[in-house]
Design a protein around this motif. Structure first.
Motif, short mmCIF file in Angstrom:
data_model
loop_
_atom_site.label_atom_id
_atom_site.label_comp_id
_atom_site.label_asym_id
_atom_site.label_seq_id
_atom_site.Cartn_x
_atom_site.Cartn_y
_atom_site.Cartn_z
N ILE A 112 -1.80 -0.20 -11.16
CA ILE A 112 -3.06 0.55 -11.01
C ILE A 112 -2.86 1.85 -10.23
O ILE A 112 -3.55 2.84 -10.48
CB ILE A 112 -4.13 -0.36 -10.38
CG1 ILE A 112 -4.54 -1.38 -11.46
CG2 ILE A 112 -5.34 0.43 -9.89
CD1 ILE A 112 -5.48 -2.43 -11.02
N GLY A 113 -1.92 1.83 -9.31
CA GLY A 113 -1.63 3.06 -8.56
C GLY A 113 -2.47 3.15 -7.30
O GLY A 113 -3.53 2.51 -7.18
N PRO A 114 -2.01 3.95 -6.33
CA PRO A 114 -2.68 4.02 -5.03
C PRO A 114 -4.16 4.40 -5.11
O PRO A 114 -4.99 3.79 -4.44
CB PRO A 114 -1.88 5.07 -4.26
CG PRO A 114 -0.93 5.68 -5.22
CD PRO A 114 -0.77 4.75 -6.37
N SER A 115 -4.48 5.37 -5.95
CA SER A 115 -5.87 5.81 -6.00
C SER A 115 -6.79 4.70 -6.51
O SER A 115 -7.80 4.37 -5.89
CB SER A 115 -5.98 7.04 -6.90
OG SER A 115 -7.32 7.33 -7.14
N GLY A 116 -6.43 4.08 -7.62
CA GLY A 116 -7.23 2.99 -8.18
C GLY A 116 -7.34 1.81 -7.23
O GLY A 116 -8.39 1.18 -7.11
N LEU A 117 -6.23 1.53 -6.53
CA LEU A 117 -6.25 0.38 -5.62
C LEU A 117 -7.09 0.67 -4.38
O LEU A 117 -7.73 -0.23 -3.84
CB LEU A 117 -4.82 -0.01 -5.24
CG LEU A 117 -4.05 -0.66 -6.41
CD1 LEU A 117 -2.57 -0.82 -6.08
CD2 LEU A 117 -4.66 -1.99 -6.81
N HIS A 148 5.64 -0.95 -3.58
CA HIS A 148 6.76 -1.34 -2.73
C HIS A 148 6.69 -0.66 -1.37
O HIS A 148 7.71 -0.51 -0.69
CB HIS A 148 8.09 -1.02 -3.42
CG HIS A 148 8.27 -1.74 -4.73
ND1 HIS A 148 8.11 -3.10 -4.85
CD2 HIS A 148 8.57 -1.30 -5.98
CE1 HIS A 148 8.31 -3.46 -6.11
NE2 HIS A 148 8.59 -2.38 -6.82
N GLY A 149 5.51 -0.18 -1.03
CA GLY A 149 5.34 0.41 0.30
C GLY A 149 6.12 1.70 0.52
O GLY A 149 6.58 1.98 1.62
N ILE A 150 6.27 2.51 -0.50
CA ILE A 150 7.00 3.78 -0.38
C ILE A 150 6.21 4.78 0.47
O ILE A 150 6.76 5.58 1.19
CB ILE A 150 7.31 4.35 -1.78
CG1 ILE A 150 8.20 3.36 -2.54
CG2 ILE A 150 7.97 5.72 -1.70
CD1 ILE A 150 8.33 3.64 -4.02
N GLN A 151 4.88 4.70 0.35
CA GLN A 151 3.95 5.48 1.17
C GLN A 151 3.91 6.99 0.89
O GLN A 151 3.45 7.76 1.72
CB GLN A 151 4.20 5.24 2.67
CG GLN A 151 4.16 3.76 3.00
CD GLN A 151 4.07 3.46 4.48
OE1 GLN A 151 3.96 4.36 5.30
NE2 GLN A 151 4.10 2.19 4.83
N ALA A 191 -4.95 0.02 2.25
CA ALA A 191 -5.91 -0.66 1.37
C ALA A 191 -5.18 -1.70 0.51
O ALA A 191 -5.69 -2.81 0.30
CB ALA A 191 -6.62 0.35 0.49
N ILE A 192 -4.00 -1.35 0.03
CA ILE A 192 -3.22 -2.29 -0.80
C ILE A 192 -2.84 -3.52 0.04
O ILE A 192 -2.91 -4.65 -0.44
CB ILE A 192 -1.97 -1.59 -1.39
CG1 ILE A 192 -2.43 -0.49 -2.37
CG2 ILE A 192 -1.06 -2.59 -2.09
CD1 ILE A 192 -1.32 0.46 -2.81
N GLY A 193 -2.50 -3.29 1.29
CA GLY A 193 -2.20 -4.41 2.20
C GLY A 193 -3.41 -5.34 2.35
O GLY A 193 -3.27 -6.56 2.32
N HIS A 194 -4.59 -4.75 2.46
CA HIS A 194 -5.81 -5.57 2.56
C HIS A 194 -6.02 -6.39 1.29
O HIS A 194 -6.40 -7.55 1.35
CB HIS A 194 -7.05 -4.68 2.76
CG HIS A 194 -7.15 -4.09 4.15
ND1 HIS A 194 -7.04 -4.86 5.28
CD2 HIS A 194 -7.35 -2.82 4.58
CE1 HIS A 194 -7.16 -4.08 6.35
NE2 HIS A 194 -7.35 -2.83 5.95
N ILE A 195 -5.77 -5.77 0.13
CA ILE A 195 -5.93 -6.50 -1.13
C ILE A 195 -4.96 -7.67 -1.18
O ILE A 195 -5.31 -8.80 -1.53
CB ILE A 195 -5.70 -5.58 -2.35
CG1 ILE A 195 -6.75 -4.46 -2.38
CG2 ILE A 195 -5.73 -6.38 -3.64
CD1 ILE A 195 -6.56 -3.47 -3.51
#
Ligand code: SF4
Lengths: 234, 127
Positions: free
Chosen positions: A166-171, A203-206, A221-225
């Motif tokens: 989904i990618g960072p924005s969608g997530l 993979h947490g590249i950030q 946000a991904i971590g929260h999901i």
């Protein structure tokens, strides 16, 4: 003199993309990159790029400037130019329509997948669904996203799997609705995300945090999901 | 869509958990073995160490962890890079058009190697 090198490609006339060099006298002013593009367009009217609000609100002019994604309208030359040289390319990883204009369909498709709207099957109250100030505060750092795509197109996982990750924005938006106290579809939303690609290709590249012009933090946000998926499974 | 059928676990979450748990086991085992080696071992000591059931069980769990960890990791790598659009950019049309075949061959090879090491490892530990 500022040396500007711009990615050019017109599928109607060019067999391949190429880099075109321009010279610009900025008069010693610390212009925004968008101003530079506007001045160059006066020299060369065939140059194509997107822009609208020119103040970092609409998210149209996401570009890759000297290797880093950002909004051209709020990126001053002093922040990006190295040795009087500026290289401008379209956002990486998306198909180029023409010059600096990319086809954002894949990006929007991923956004659509997270159902970016409130789902609430309880009968609507007479006026509005109320939210406590604390619950409202949970949406800070999430709702501000302007969908510029700078983050997702800076993400290697999105480059490799733009159709499945989904990618960072969608997530970030997925979490924005998961975190909303007025939304009742948490279980369904989480079930839609629990495959090996949608969330777990992060993979947490950030890179996302590094480029977001709004200073948002998709990795968090991904971590929260991920934690919510874990909590739902145990 | 390629989902849990081809991945190690039933979901992205279980893959992710497997990756974390096996990493902890491997870390513990690495520290254990390094410590044993640093303390100095001759044949007698080493063989006495591996005569103990708990050391064999610990070694076997490390071996199983390696297999699981490697499978999840390499499955991810293969589904990142051995796909049509990536191969088209990085290599050529010939390889790109055979992306699925290449990926399955790679995953098959990984599976065979993992299985081989597992059986061999069990043999070494219990013989
Ligand atoms: S999270 Fe930031 S970089 Fe990503 S789309 Fe939203 S505003 Fe743009």
């Amino acid at each position: 003199m500022l040396q500007v090198s711009i990615y050019r490609y017109n599928p109607a006339t060019d067999a391949e993309p190429y880099m075109k060099d321009y010279q610009l006298d900025t008069g010693g002013k610390d212009l925004m990159v968008l101003d530079v593009l506007e001045l160059l367009k006066e020299q060369d009217t065939s140059l194509a790029y997107r822009r609208s609000c020119r103040e970092g609100v609409c998210g149209s002019d996401g570009l890759n400037m000297n290797g880093k994604n950002g909004l051209a309208c709020i990126t001053p030359l002093s922040e990006t130019v190295v040795k009087s040289k500026l290289v401008i390319r379209p956002l990486p990883g998306l198909p180029v329509v023409r010059d600096l204009v990319v086809d954002m369909s894949l990006f929007y498709h991923q956004y659509e997948k997270v159902k970016p709207y409130l789902i609430n099957d309880e009968p609507p109250p007479a006026i509005e669904r109320l939210q406590s100030p604390e619950d409202r505060a949970k949406l800070d750092g999430l709702y501000e996203c302007i969908l510029c795509a700078c983050c997702s197109t800076a993400c290697p996982s999105f480059w490799w799997n733009p159709d499945r990750f989904i990618g960072p924005s969608g997530l970030l938006q997925a979490w924005r609705f998961l975190a909303d106290s007025r939304d009742t579809a948490e279980v369904e939303r989480l079930a839609d995300l629990d495959d090996p690609f949608s969330v777990f290709r992060c993979h947490g590249i950030q890179n996302c945090i590094n480029v977001c012009p709004k200073g948002l933090n998709p990795t968090r946000a991904i971590g929260h999901i991920r934690n919510s998926l874990l909590a739902a499974a145990t | 869509m390629v989902t849990s059928i081809t991945s190690f676990g039933r979901s992205g979450l279980s893959d992710w958990l497997v990756q974390r748990v096996t990493a902890v086991i491997l870390l513990a085992y690495t520290i254990f073995i390094t410590w044993q080696l640093v303390c100095g071992t001759d044949y007698q000591q080493w063989s006495a160490l591996f005569d103990q059931t708990w050391v064999r069980v610990f070694s076997l769990s490390a071996l199983l962890s390696t297999v699981a960890h490697a499978w999840v990791g390499l499955w991810s790598v293969s589904t990142d890079y051995l796909v049509e659009h990536v191969l088209r950019i990085k290599t050529n049309e010939f390889l790109a058009s055979r992306a699925n075949l290449l990926r399955w061959a790679f995953q098959g090879a990984c599976g065979i190697v993992a299985f081989y090491y597992l059986v061999w490892g069990i043999q070494v530990l219990w013989s």
